[in-house]
Design an enzyme around this catalytic site. Structure first.
Site, PDB file in Angstrom:
ATOM      1  N   HIS A  83       0.818  -1.213   0.000  1.00 54.23           N
ATOM      2  CA  HIS A  83       0.000   0.000   0.000  1.00 54.23           C
ATOM      3  C   HIS A  83       0.857   1.270   0.000  1.00 54.23           C
ATOM      4  CE1 HIS A  83      -3.944   1.512  -0.125  1.00 54.23           C
ATOM      5  NE2 HIS A  83      -4.179   1.730   1.152  1.00 54.23           N
ATOM      6  N   ASN A  93      -5.979   7.524   4.549  1.00 53.10           N
ATOM      7  CA  ASN A  93      -7.288   8.185   4.511  1.00 53.10           C
ATOM      8  C   ASN A  93      -7.199   9.700   4.614  1.00 53.10           C
ATOM      9  OD1 ASN A  93      -8.125   5.563   4.480  1.00 53.10           O
ATOM     10  ND2 ASN A  93      -9.386   5.675   6.311  1.00 53.10           N
ATOM     11  N   ASN A 130      -8.492   4.738  -0.928  1.00 60.10           N
ATOM     12  CA  ASN A 130      -8.819   5.784   0.041  1.00 60.10           C
ATOM     13  C   ASN A 130      -7.898   6.995  -0.053  1.00 60.10           C
ATOM     14  OD1 ASN A 130     -11.026   4.438   1.127  1.00 60.10           O
ATOM     15  ND2 ASN A 130      -9.774   3.315   2.601  1.00 60.10           N
TER      16      ASN A 130
END
Length: 206
Positions: A48, A85, A137
């Site tokens: 990620h 986020n 996100n």
């Protein structure tokens, strides 16, 4: 990929009557490359955080200053220091800082570098401003704070795990690359990334 036109939102415009030859000579394209990834050593080399890793590798290869954000000529590299986020908050702050510093004639071009589940590992894709965040996100946050049409994206494939279970997918994207995958990232994937970034920069300047 050749980019023929920049989105209108990326070009600082001025009344034609106010623009003279001297103004045109001073016009500068300022590029901000923003690598997405989670903060902390636990996420280093995780799937990620591939965007962050790629921008860091680029900085090393091009001998950028070691401080972050790192600037060389009209190119600024930024590594996300917030969780995925909240990525958009940092990008918005950087945008505000640059807008205050530059000439109204200058154009600021944003490029967000991120991991992408929909692409296999080894695939690298340039995406034009706009379009879906595809469930990412970090991209969703950047679109919320900067605007959907305000930045280019370079997606770095990480592939999908076999399971579609939400927890399994979360575990997968937070897992770290193995040694063979890292070799691929440091060679083939990095080479593709550099080529796409170079093509984009040339398109911006023309």
């Amino acid at each position: 990929m050749a980019i023929k036109h920049l989105p209108k939102i990326l070009i600082a415009r001025k009344n034609k009557a106010e623009v003279n030859h001297c103004d045109l000579k001073r016009r500068v394209s300022i590029k901000i490359i923003y690598g997405l990834g989670n903060p902390g050593s636990a996420f280093v080399k995780s799937r990620h955080s591939l965007g962050k890793l790629m921008v860091s590798m680029y900085a090393d290869s091009m001998a950028f200053p070691k401080n972050w954000p790192s600037t060389k000529e009209n190119l600024t590299l930024v590594l996300s220091t917030s969780y995925m986020n909240d990525s958009g908050k940092q990008l918005k702050k950087i945008s505000n800082d640059f807008v205050r510093k530059v000439s109204p004639l200058d154009k600021i071009v944003y490029v967000v570098v991120h991991d992408e589940l929909e692409l296999d590992l080894g695939k690298v894709k340039l995406r034009l401003p706009g379009g879906s965040h595809r469930g990412h996100n970090g991209i969703r946050s950047c679109q919320e704070f900067l605007g959907k049409e305000s930045f280019y994206r370079i997606g770095l494939g990480i592939g999908r795990c076999e399971s579609r279970n939400r927890e399994d997918v979360s575990d997968y994207v937070l897992s770290k690359f193995n040694s063979n995958e890292m070799k691929l990232i440091e060679t083939d994937i990095f080479h593709k990334f550099c080529n796409i970034l170079q093509q984009l920069q040339l398109s911006i300047e023309t």
